[in-house]
Structure formats: structure tokens, C-alpha cells
Design an enzyme around this catalytic site. Structure first.
Site, PDB file in Angstrom:
ATOM      1  N   ASP A 125       0.804  -1.217   0.000  1.00 24.41           N
ATOM      2  CA  ASP A 125       0.000   0.000   0.000  1.00 24.41           C
ATOM      3  C   ASP A 125       0.837   1.267   0.000  1.00 24.41           C
ATOM      4  OD1 ASP A 125      -2.716  -0.613  -0.046  1.00 24.41           O
ATOM      5  OD2 ASP A 125      -2.715  -1.201   2.054  1.00 24.41           O
TER       6      ASP A 125
HETATM    7  C1  BGC Z   1       0.407   1.227   6.302  1.00 23.83           C
HETATM    8  C2  BGC Z   1       0.049   0.017   5.499  1.00 23.83           C
HETATM    9  C3  BGC Z   1      -1.433  -0.056   5.321  1.00 23.83           C
HETATM   10  C4  BGC Z   1      -1.964   1.251   4.754  1.00 23.83           C
HETATM   11  C5  BGC Z   1      -3.446   1.203   4.516  1.00 23.83           C
HETATM   12  C6  BGC Z   1      -0.218   2.465   5.710  1.00 23.83           C
HETATM   13  O1  BGC Z   1       0.060   3.559   6.518  1.00 23.83           O
HETATM   14  O2  BGC Z   1       1.790   1.355   6.391  1.00 23.83           O
HETATM   15  O3  BGC Z   1       0.549  -1.155   6.123  1.00 23.83           O
HETATM   16  O4  BGC Z   1      -1.753  -1.104   4.462  1.00 23.83           O
HETATM   17  O5  BGC Z   1      -1.598   2.314   5.580  1.00 23.83           O
HETATM   18  O6  BGC Z   1      -4.212   1.778   5.416  1.00 23.83           O
HETATM   19  C1  NOJ Z   2      -1.575  -3.775   5.471  1.00 27.75           C
HETATM   20  C2  NOJ Z   2      -2.773  -3.816   4.584  1.00 27.75           C
HETATM   21  O1  NOJ Z   2      -3.882  -4.255   5.315  1.00 27.75           O
HETATM   22  C3  NOJ Z   2      -2.550  -4.711   3.407  1.00 27.75           C
HETATM   23  O2  NOJ Z   2      -3.646  -4.650   2.553  1.00 27.75           O
HETATM   24  C4  NOJ Z   2      -1.283  -4.361   2.692  1.00 27.75           C
HETATM   25  O3  NOJ Z   2      -1.101  -5.281   1.671  1.00 27.75           O
HETATM   26  C5  NOJ Z   2      -0.101  -4.355   3.625  1.00 27.75           C
HETATM   27  N1  NOJ Z   2      -0.366  -3.513   4.751  1.00 27.75           N
HETATM   28  C6  NOJ Z   2       1.186  -3.895   2.961  1.00 27.75           C
HETATM   29  O4  NOJ Z   2       1.168  -2.544   2.682  1.00 27.75           O
END
Ligand code: BGC
Ligand code: NOJ
Length: 814
Positions: free
Chosen positions: A483
Site C-alpha cells: 500500500d
Molecule cells: C500502512 C500500510 C497499510 C496502509 C493502509 C499504511 O500507513 O503502512 O501497512 O496497508 O496504511 O491503510
Molecule cells: C496492510 C494492509 O492491510 C494490506 O492490505 C497491505 O497489503 C499491507 N499492509 C502492505 O502494505
């Protein structure tokens, strides 16, 4: 250093020191009503949706940490204490918190009084039940005063924390005997109320927070408790709470057992009122009656234990290593069920108001729980697929209460559609139920636009085909699995969210992670086509073309590139100063076996071992970014070594483990697994900080200030992927369309292990022997004593127990 111990027979983690390095929590509830409970009884509960139907209030990231919960105060003379130590923090003579499967038990002893508080959500019931026993172990008579306490949330957890100009005027309650009702907004648009009861007459009560606690006191020393007298307050606005007061007189050796119920009830529009302004309480009374005696409560607890017996019996290993066994047999499947229920909504790191059910998250979670609750997995698949758009793309999240896509976050995470192929194929492999593909499923929840589920998968597949970039690789969109790799975002404004801000649309950023994902799940799609006698030539061509594109444009010499950025420049290449190599594309391309014959997989995995591995696991990228890179986005906002920037993302470590098993390196795969498996990290709990019984999303990586320190425990795809890595790829018991494929990849010095696997109605008792000291290769397979060719144990009908013997060896049984 440890703060407790595993009790494998009881399937509990026993916390013996309340001062854990972080609240160590557990989850109550398996269906519609849930609670989060910390090792000091902190936390809250909700019905279905942690945002829209929050029953009790919780203040995240509080000072001190974790205040607010279900609190019982015992006043013994001048001493006030709690069974779970908090909030009063009176030093206990004995403290124990036993987190078990969907229940938590707190045992506290002080001055000869022993209390035992068991909290759980019974199956089929929308309530938390708290059984509290108080025993006088001293040789004098004890006159104790007992106060319960819960603070109501005004249902919507978000506005509850924001809109005080309204909130402080709307709180409403009712008191009826020993039952305290919360009915804020019930007279207008709500058809639900909450209640908190005890199965004994009370000496007093409070429903107004200020009356109970006092303006200048805290949870640790409420005035009513300190003075030993309730105020019998009835809340009008401000902050409604619920507190019972009971006098407990105990002769030496005497025990008093009480049952408290904290529940949720909905009434039909025409059955809301008993009389004007008085709620219809029949629903609450029904629930209260179910638990009016301790015997009934114990029976419900026994049902819960049976439920877990059944679920866990699906897969039980005896590996000879107790830490491995407790992860595989108890805690990993348990965490998988919790992620099934919660997705990423409510933990001590997720506030329950920000995120609903993730499209990619829920599809991946499914591979961790489908063997336990296949019928519910089916429903989940249909719910998820209904949030897909007609072009195959998907809402990135949906709300569990409404099952509708969340328009705030929208779509355009280009990995999303392909995960649906993974979950559907996992469901069919587990159950053999191909009929799911014929289910009619809408797009964007619009019934007028509906096709069968198989067509949804076709559109998932075609979405990638229709969104390729200049190198023939998949366009990344907002982001792929990562993400934080926001290659089209270019955000300069700290008030923007990387997840939702307007993206550039004219770029051509491509993802090697999606490329690997497409090859892997594209092949799965082709297998499904074959099962349906659909011509696969075109699909096969697309997959083959992707393999070629990866080999030609996605190989950096020693590893797979991660992406091409907006400008078409390499990401994750030796050419880059920072972020030379990333884990995701090594994981997905090696799981897909791209370039295996040419040695690319082996080389890529060796580079992972060389550059990404550290003592605590495999970091996401290396070197970590030390500066903000505008064209990369959120990944480069994190300090080096944390989260997506060089953290050990436990979610993608199993991709590497699986990649290793595909080339037969069992020692490495198991070593990687052990580095992040929480039970194997228990001894370093003071460093790890999170619960030693469940995975965390992230462990700080080698570039971090404090390598080895975990964060974001519980709600992470880590649970499902590690389950798949250890149970299917390392221990090698893999459900497939036509049976159980046995394909272990273990450390060479393992001699023998057994797995009992329930599969499609029968039980398979599998013994794997390794007399030749290999990692991989089935040399001989005996099913009920019969020599069987290949490595598939065929489906042997429902019922029955089958003995399976597997001998590993270099020469395979082809
Ligand atoms: C986090 C991710 C997460 C994303 C979505 C980011 O700040 O680092 O792990 O998937 O937010 O909310
Ligand atoms: C947490 C999110 O829930 C997931 O969808 C994502 O793939 C990982 N973080 C990596 O960014």
C-alpha cells in the site's frame, strides 16, 4: 525474558506478570458480537461493526496505556483491587491472565481473597458473559463490596470521539432491578439498545460517570468505590455508564459466584416500546435467562471448547518440536479465525473506525480459515465478489455492516482483482464444491448487474490483461500489495492521505509483484477453466507472455526488479542507491517459478538471503530509504527499518519460504519460518514486545533503531500466509482439486512427523518418514497400505479414517 508461559493442554497463554511490554490482548466472539480484551481486562465490545455499533467506549493510545474496559472493583476494608490488576493497580498476591480460545480468565488474589473472572461471548449470543467467583481463603469473615463498571459508547465510535457538543446532551439509560440499560438515540432512529446485568439483587448502581468516578478521580479510584457506596445515579446526557454494587459477605472457605451479562438487542420497529418511553426489554431478558446460573454459563463455555476442538481437529501435527506444534495446532489457526472476523478493523493498532474489510486482505485471510469454516468462507467469497466492478476492478474495502464498497477509499489498487482467484480456488480445493462458480453475484452490489462467480474470475484475470504497461507488465495503479509503494501519487501535502489522494493518471508505473501474482493465479484460473471445459489457449498465451516480460524486463541480474516508476525508471535495481532489492517480487516471481529452469529463482532467493535476511526475519527492502522520494510515496516516509520501509513484514516472509520450498530448500524455509514465528520468539519478549502467541504485522528490521521490536499484532495477512507456508508447503499437506497433495519440504535432519488432516468429511492420518535425510521428494506413498503412484491422496469419500504413509527420498514416485 518471558512474561508468562504456554499451557498447551489448556490451549492457553498464561500471563504471570501484568506489566507486559504492551497490552497483550485476546478476542471474544466468533459470529456477530465481539470483544477485545487485554491482559488487564481492558478493551471494548461491539456488534458486527467496530465503527457503527460500538457498545463500550475505549480511548486508544491513552496515558497510561490501555485504560477502560470491563472492570470489577473489590473493596476489602480500605484496600481496593481488581481481578485483572488494572485499573487500580493494587499489588496482587497472585495474578494470572489466561488467554484461551475465545475467552480470557483473570485470577487475582489479595489478602486471602481469590477472584476468578472469566469473560467470553457464548456461541449464538450477542453478549459478553462474565463469570466472577470470589472465594474467601482467609480464616476470617470477609465483608466485601463489589462494583462492576462499563462505560457506554454512543454507538458510532467515530462521532463518539468527536461530536461532544451533541454527545454530552443525548445519553439516556433505564434501570430495572439488577439490569442497567443503555438507550441513547433509541427513541429516534435506532432500534437497538444495550444492557448490563447481574444475576443477583444489587445494593446500588450508577449510570452517570461523573457521579460514579467523580470529576477529579480516575478509573483507578472511582469515588463511589473509594467511599464504598453507589450514588444510584441516573444519567441524563454527559457520559452514561453502568455500574452495579453488591455486598459480598463470605465466611472463611466460602465462595460466591456471580454472572454478569453485557449484551446487545435489536427490536422490530413496531415492538420497540413496552410503554411510552420504556424500552421493550424482552430480548434482554431472554439472554439474561440463558445465563442465570453458573451451570448454564459453564455449559456455554463447554460448547465453546467443543467448537474449538472441532475447528482445530482439521489439522493437527506432531512434529517433535513443541513450539512448532503449538503454532500449527493452536495459535496460528486461532489467529486466522480472528482475522477472518475482524479483517483489519479492530485491534490495539487499528481503531475500528478507519478501515472496513479489505478486498485483498479478506481474500488472503480466507486461505487461512477455509479449512476450518468452509461454509462461512463461501459466504465471505460471495460478499467480497459482490463489491467488484464490472471491469474486474474492485472497491479496496467494504463495510461489514452493510457489505457495501467503501466509496471513500475507492478502487485502483491493481493487485486487488487477482486475489479473488486465490480465494475461490482455495475454497474449491478444500471443499470440492465447484458449484460456487455458478452462484449469481452482482457487481458493485447492484443485482441488475450480475453474472456467475466464474465470470467474476474471468474479469479479474482480464483486468490485468487490459492494464499492461510499456514493458508488458501490469500497471500498478494506486499501489499493489504494498500500500505504500505509491508510484503515481506525488504527494507534497502532509494533509493528504497516500491511500486516497488524487493520483496522476498519465504515468506508466508497472509492478513485478502483480506480474508474479498474475502468473501464479492466472495459472490457477486456467486450471479452473479446464475443470469447466473452457478453452484455455488465450489465457495461457497471456500468462506465457507475462513470464516472458518478466524474464526480459523484470530481471535485474541477481534478482527480480520491483517495479518501473511513473517515468519508466527501474525500482528495486542494483542501479538504485536505496531500495535496490525488494521482497515482494522475489516472493511472487519465485512462488510462480518464473525462470526456475534458468536458475533465476535460486539466484533471487540467494540474493534475499544475502541482502534482506537478518536475525529477526527478512526485511522488505534494502537499503532502506533515508529520504522522502516523491515518486515512491509512503514507503519512503517511514523511518528506515520500520513498516514498509525495511521492516520485517511478516506477511511477505512466507512468500519467500514458499519460494524456497518450490526449489527444495527445506532447511532455509523452516529457518525463515522460525525467525518470525511468535512462539519461537517468546524468550525475547522484552525486545519483541508484542504477544508471543500471535503474529505481528511487522518486526523492526536491521536498519531500525531497535531491530527485533514488533508492532501491529493480530490483524495481519501474516496469519494466513504463515499458516499456508508451514502447513501446506513445509509440512506439505496441500488440499488440491482431486485430493490431498503430499509434498513436504522439511529440514534434512527431520526424521519423522505425523499430521492428522480432516478433509472432505474423512480423516487422514499421515506419517511422513525421512530415512534418507532429504528435504523434498515423495519416494513412496501408501494409502491404507496400498502403494499409490504420485503424491496425491485421493478423496476417499466421507467418513472413515485413513492411514497414509509417506517415505521421502531423492527418487520420486512419479
Ligand atoms: C500502512 C500500510 C497499510 C496502509 C493502509 C499504511 O500507513 O503502512 O501497512 O496497508 O496504511 O491503510
Ligand atoms: C496492510 C494492509 O492491510 C494490506 O492490505 C497491505 O497489503 C499491507 N499492509 C502492505 O502494505
Amino acid at each position: 525474558m518471558k512474561y508468562g508461559r504456554f499451557d498447551d493442554n489448556a490451549r492457553e497463554y498464561v500471563i504471570e506478570d501484568p506489566r507486559t511490554p504492551h497490552p497483550w490482548i485476546n478476542y471474544l466472539g466468533n459470529e456477530e458480537f465481539f470483544g477485545l480484551v487485554s491482559n488487564t481486562a481492558g478493551g471494548y465490545c461491539f456488534y458486527k461493526d467496530a465503527k457503527f455499533r460500538r457498545l463500550t467506549r475505549y480511548r486508544y493510545n491513552n496515558v497510561p496505556m490501555d485504560v477502560g474496559g470491563r472492570y470489577y472493583y473489590i473493596k476489602d476494608g480500605e484496600t481496593v483491587w481488581n481481578p485483572g490488576w488494572k485499573p487500580s493497580q493494587t499489588e496482587l498476591d497472585h495474578y494470572e491472565c489466561r488467554h484461551g480460545l475465545s475467552y480470557s480468565r483473570f485470577i487475582g488474589e489479595k489478602d486471602g481473597v481469590k477472584s476468578e473472572l472469566t469473560c467470553f461471548v457464548p456461541l449464538g449470543v450477542n453478549a459478553e458473559v462474565h463469570k466472577l467467583s470470589i472465594e474467601n481463603n482467609s480464616d476470617i469473615k470477609k465483608s466485601l463490596q463489589l462494583f462492576s463498571f462499563a462505560e457506554w459508547c454512543l454507538w458510532n465510535a467515530q462521532t463518539d470521539m468527536e461530536n461532544f457538543q451533541r454527545n454530552l446532551s443525548i445519553g439516556e439509560v433505564e434501570v430495572d432491578g439488577s439490569v442497567l440499560y443503555h438507550k441513547t438515540e433509541y427513541k429516534e432512529r435506532r432500534n437497538h439498545y444495550a444492557f448490563y446485568s447481574v444475576n443477583a439483587p444489587i445494593s446500588g448502581f450508577d449510570t452517570d460517570r461523573e457521579a460514579f468516578i467523580g470529576m477529579y478521580n480516575g478509573f483507578e479510584n472511582p469515588q463511589a468505590v473509594m467511599e464504598g457506596a453507589s450514588r444510584n445515579s441516573v444519567a441524563h446526557g454527559w457520559s452514561p455508564v453502568a455500574s452495579h454494587y453488591l455486598d459480598v459477605e463470605l465466611e472463611p472457605g466460602e465462595t460466591r459466584e456471580l454472572v454478569f451479562v453485557l449484551g446487545y438487542v435489536e427490536n422490530a420497529e413496531d415492538a420497540k416500546w413496552e410503554s411510552k418511553g420504556v424500552i421493550n426489554k424482552a430480548g434482554a431478558k431472554r439472554i439474561i435467562r440463558k445465563f442465570e446460573t453458573v451451570e448454564k454459563v459453564d455449559a456455554a463455555l463447554a460448547d465453546l471448547a467443543d467448537y474449538w476442538d472441532r475447528l482445530l481437529a482439521t489439522y493437527q501435527v506432531n512434529s517433535g518440536d513443541e513450539k512448532t506444534d503449538r503454532m500449527v495446532n493452536i495459535w496460528n489457526p486461532y489467529q486466522c479465525m480472528v482475522t477472518f472476523n475482524m479483517s483489519r478493523s479492530a485491534s490495539f493498532f487499528e481503531s475500528g473506525i478507519g478501515r472496513g474489510m479489505g478486498f485483498r486482505d479478506s481474500n488472503q485471510d480466507l486461505i487461512g480459515f477455509v479449512h476450518q469454516v468452509p461454509e462461512r468462507a463461501k459466504q465471505r467469497i460471495l460478499d467480497i465478489a459482490a463489491t467488484q466492478f464490472e471491469d474486474g476492478s474492485a472497491y479496496h474495502q467494504y463495510q461489514p455492516l452493510t457489505k457495501r464498497g467503501n466509496a471513500d477509499i475507492g478502487a485502483n489498487f491493481n493487485d486487488d482483482p487477482l486475489w479473488l482467484i486465490l480465494s475461490v480456488s482455495a475454497y474449491i480445493k478444500e471443499t470440492g464444491d465447484g458449484s460456487i462458480l455458478d452462484e449469481t453475484v452482482p457487481y458493485d452490489n447492484d443485482d441488475s448487474k450480475a453474472t456467475d462467480l466464474f465470470e467474476h474470475l474471468t474479469r479479474s484475470f482480464n483486468f490485468t490483461v487490459n492494464h499492461l504497461g510499456p514493458h508488458g507488465l501490469p500497471l500498478i495503479g494506486r499501489a499493489d500489495w504494498n500500500d505504500c509503494l505509491n508510484l503515481n501519487c506525488f504527494s507534497k501535502d502532509p494533509n493528504e492521505s497516500f491511500q486516497t489522494t488524487e493520483n496522476q493518471t498519465d504515468g506508466s508505473a508497472e509492478s513485478l509483484m502483480i506480474a508474479g501474482e498474475f502468473v501464479l493465479y492466472g495459472r490457477e484460473y486456467i486450471r479452473l477453466c479446464t475443470l469447466r471445459d473452457i478453452d484455455t489457449a488465450a489465457a495461457q498465451q497471456h500468462v506465457d507472455a507475462m513470464v516472458e516480460s518478466v524474464k526480459v524486463h523484470g530481471w535485474d541480474g541477481d534478482w527480480f526488479l520491483r517495479a518501473y516508476d511513473y517515468y519508466g525508471r527501474k525500482v528495486g535495481s542494483e542501479e538504485n542507491e536505496e531500495g535496490k532489492i525488494f521482497i515482494e517480487s522475489q516472493g511472487f516471481c519465485t512462488m510462480a517459478g518464473i525462470g526456475r529452469e534458468e536458475g533465476l529463482c535460486e539466484k533471487a532467493l540467494d540474493s534475499v538471503a544475502e541482502r534482506l535476511l537478518c536475525e529477526h526475519g527478512i526485511v522488505l527492502n534494502n537499503p532502506a530509504f533515508t529520504e522522502y522520494v516523491l515518486e515512491y510515496g509512503e514507503i519512503s516516509t517511514y523511518p528506515a527499518g520500520y513498516k514498509e520501509n525495511g521492516g520485517i513484514f511478516c506477511h511477505n516472509n512466507p512468500w519467500i519460504m514458499i519460494g524456497e520450498t518450490k526449489i527444495g530448500r527445506g532447511d532455509r524455509a523452516y529457518d525463515y519460518w522460525k525467525r518470525i514465528a511468535p512462539a519461537h520468539r517468546e524468550e525475547i519478549s522484552e525486545l519483541h514486545r508484542m504477544e508471543p502467541y500471535v503474529y505481528s504485522q511487522m518486526i523492526a528490521g536491521k536498519d531500525a533503531f531497535r531491530p527485533g521490536e514488533a508492532k501491529n499484532s493480530w490483524l495481519t495477512g501474516t496469519a494466513a500466509w504463515n499458516w499456508v507456508a508451514i502447513s501446506q508447503y513445509i509440512l506439505g499437506i496441500h488440499p488440491d482439486y482431486d485430493g490431498l497433495r503430499i509434498d513436504p519440504c522439511i529440514p534434512k535432519d527431520w526424521k519423522e512427523y505425523t499430521v492428522t488432516r480432516r478433509f472432505r468429511g474423512a480423516e487422514y492420518r499421515i506419517t511422513v518418514k525421512n530415512p534418507n535425510g532429504v528435504s523434498k521428494g515423495v519416494f513412496m506413498l501408501l494409502v491404507d497400505g496400498d502403494l499409490t503412484k504420485g503424491n496425491i491422496v485421493p478423496v476417499l469419500g466421507e467418513h472413515g479414517v485413513h492411514e497414509v504413509e509417506v517415505i521421502l527420498g531423492e527418487k520420486t514416485n512419479g
